[in-house]
Scaffold this motif. Sequence first.
Motif, PDB file in Angstrom:
ATOM      1  N   ASP A 128       0.772  -1.119  -0.039  1.00 58.22           N
ATOM      2  CA  ASP A 128      -0.115   0.123  -0.127  1.00 58.22           C
ATOM      3  C   ASP A 128       0.812   1.303   0.120  1.00 58.22           C
ATOM      4  O   ASP A 128       1.480   1.561   1.211  1.00 58.22           O
ATOM      5  CB  ASP A 128      -0.901  -0.101   1.120  1.00 58.22           C
ATOM      6  CG  ASP A 128      -1.878   1.090   1.145  1.00 58.22           C
ATOM      7  OD1 ASP A 128      -1.884   1.966   0.379  1.00 58.22           O
ATOM      8  OD2 ASP A 128      -2.629   1.144   2.242  1.00 58.22           O
ATOM      9  N   LEU A 129       1.153   1.996  -1.212  1.00 60.92           N
ATOM     10  CA  LEU A 129       2.074   3.116  -1.273  1.00 60.92           C
ATOM     11  C   LEU A 129       1.556   4.286  -0.330  1.00 60.92           C
ATOM     12  O   LEU A 129       2.376   4.964  -0.115  1.00 60.92           O
ATOM     13  CB  LEU A 129       1.966   3.348  -2.673  1.00 60.92           C
ATOM     14  CG  LEU A 129       3.053   2.598  -3.415  1.00 60.92           C
ATOM     15  CD1 LEU A 129       3.014   3.098  -5.113  1.00 60.92           C
ATOM     16  CD2 LEU A 129       4.430   2.511  -3.043  1.00 60.92           C
ATOM     17  N   SER A 130       0.155   4.315  -0.235  1.00 60.72           N
ATOM     18  CA  SER A 130      -0.293   5.487   0.488  1.00 60.72           C
ATOM     19  C   SER A 130       0.096   5.337   2.062  1.00 60.72           C
ATOM     20  O   SER A 130       0.560   6.215   2.732  1.00 60.72           O
ATOM     21  CB  SER A 130      -1.973   5.688   0.401  1.00 60.72           C
ATOM     22  OG  SER A 130      -2.492   4.455   0.934  1.00 60.72           O
ATOM     23  N   GLN A 131       0.133   4.011   2.354  1.00 67.50           N
ATOM     24  CA  GLN A 131       0.478   3.884   3.770  1.00 67.50           C
ATOM     25  C   GLN A 131       2.166   4.170   3.845  1.00 67.50           C
ATOM     26  O   GLN A 131       2.734   4.556   4.875  1.00 67.50           O
ATOM     27  CB  GLN A 131       0.266   2.383   4.348  1.00 67.50           C
ATOM     28  CG  GLN A 131       0.592   2.147   5.694  1.00 67.50           C
ATOM     29  CD  GLN A 131       0.504   0.749   6.108  1.00 67.50           C
ATOM     30  OE1 GLN A 131      -0.179  -0.292   5.063  1.00 67.50           O
ATOM     31  NE2 GLN A 131       0.490   0.271   7.325  1.00 67.50           N
TER      32      GLN A 131
ATOM     33  N   LEU B 152       4.180   6.002   2.017  1.00 61.83           N
ATOM     34  CA  LEU B 152       4.536   7.258   1.615  1.00 61.83           C
ATOM     35  C   LEU B 152       3.965   8.413   2.809  1.00 61.83           C
ATOM     36  O   LEU B 152       4.555   9.266   3.178  1.00 61.83           O
ATOM     37  CB  LEU B 152       3.887   7.960   0.293  1.00 61.83           C
ATOM     38  CG  LEU B 152       4.745   6.972  -1.019  1.00 61.83           C
ATOM     39  CD1 LEU B 152       4.281   7.542  -2.192  1.00 61.83           C
ATOM     40  CD2 LEU B 152       6.272   7.141  -0.698  1.00 61.83           C
ATOM     41  N   ASP B 153       2.787   7.763   3.498  1.00 55.05           N
ATOM     42  CA  ASP B 153       2.030   8.505   4.454  1.00 55.05           C
ATOM     43  C   ASP B 153       2.090  10.192   4.168  1.00 55.05           C
ATOM     44  O   ASP B 153       2.441  10.954   4.819  1.00 55.05           O
ATOM     45  CB  ASP B 153       2.859   8.381   5.866  1.00 55.05           C
ATOM     46  CG  ASP B 153       1.936   8.585   6.907  1.00 55.05           C
ATOM     47  OD1 ASP B 153       0.642   8.756   6.540  1.00 55.05           O
ATOM     48  OD2 ASP B 153       2.595   8.893   7.950  1.00 55.05           O
ATOM     49  N   LEU B 154       1.224  10.460   2.885  1.00 54.32           N
ATOM     50  CA  LEU B 154       1.193  11.669   2.521  1.00 54.32           C
ATOM     51  C   LEU B 154       0.013  12.497   3.311  1.00 54.32           C
ATOM     52  O   LEU B 154      -0.204  13.638   3.275  1.00 54.32           O
ATOM     53  CB  LEU B 154       0.851  11.903   1.065  1.00 54.32           C
ATOM     54  CG  LEU B 154       1.762  11.538  -0.014  1.00 54.32           C
ATOM     55  CD1 LEU B 154       1.485  11.526  -1.304  1.00 54.32           C
ATOM     56  CD2 LEU B 154       3.082  12.567   0.234  1.00 54.32           C
ATOM     57  N   ARG B 155      -0.767  11.688   4.225  1.00 53.19           N
ATOM     58  CA  ARG B 155      -1.554  12.441   5.092  1.00 53.19           C
ATOM     59  C   ARG B 155      -1.040  13.119   6.323  1.00 53.19           C
ATOM     60  O   ARG B 155      -1.693  13.979   6.941  1.00 53.19           O
ATOM     61  CB  ARG B 155      -2.600  11.265   5.895  1.00 53.19           C
ATOM     62  CG  ARG B 155      -3.353  10.547   4.711  1.00 53.19           C
ATOM     63  CD  ARG B 155      -3.933   9.308   5.286  1.00 53.19           C
ATOM     64  NE  ARG B 155      -2.852   8.359   5.672  1.00 53.19           N
ATOM     65  CZ  ARG B 155      -2.918   7.283   6.041  1.00 53.19           C
ATOM     66  NH1 ARG B 155      -4.278   6.926   6.377  1.00 53.19           N
ATOM     67  NH2 ARG B 155      -1.919   6.533   6.508  1.00 53.19           N
TER      68      ARG B 155
END
Length: 163
Positions: free
Chosen positions: A62-65, A67-70
């Motif tokens: 999971d790239l969003s996890q 990279l953690d752009l949140r």
Amino acid sequence: MILNYPHFSVSLYLINFLYLDANHKIVLFMFLFGRTIMHDYAGDRTTGFASPAADAVEGPIDLSQILDLRKPSRYPVKVRGTTFTPRSILDGDVLIVDTAIPAKSGDLVIASNNGAAILAELRAKSGSWWLISGNDSHEPILIDPTQDVDIWATVTGIVREKP
């Protein structure tokens, strides 16, 4: 007779194959005696010898996890130019930068030099801090409080689209 391939097997009355569904889950599709049977595939059912790599199966990436752009301090920055090509950072790459991580010597940073955003390596040398270009096309920049040079963010990752 059974023919085994990495993702396809055929026996006299049974056809199995794997595919990714819309949720990126691996699904086992079976055609058995004219009936179609679909199952979520966990790697535990095989049509032949079990894979020696079955114990090493991991979940999806999971790239969003990663990279953690949140995080409010994380930003994507698109690279324009070829200065860092010798360090494998290409024109068009997307750098993930974090404004909350303190930079240390050897880190790649996004800095401001006289109002222009630049990518540079931060290096401590002779008791001073310097911004070093990715190649020899630019002179090193001394970080001096009397100059208009600021470190904005530290590079934490890189994303490259296939050209």
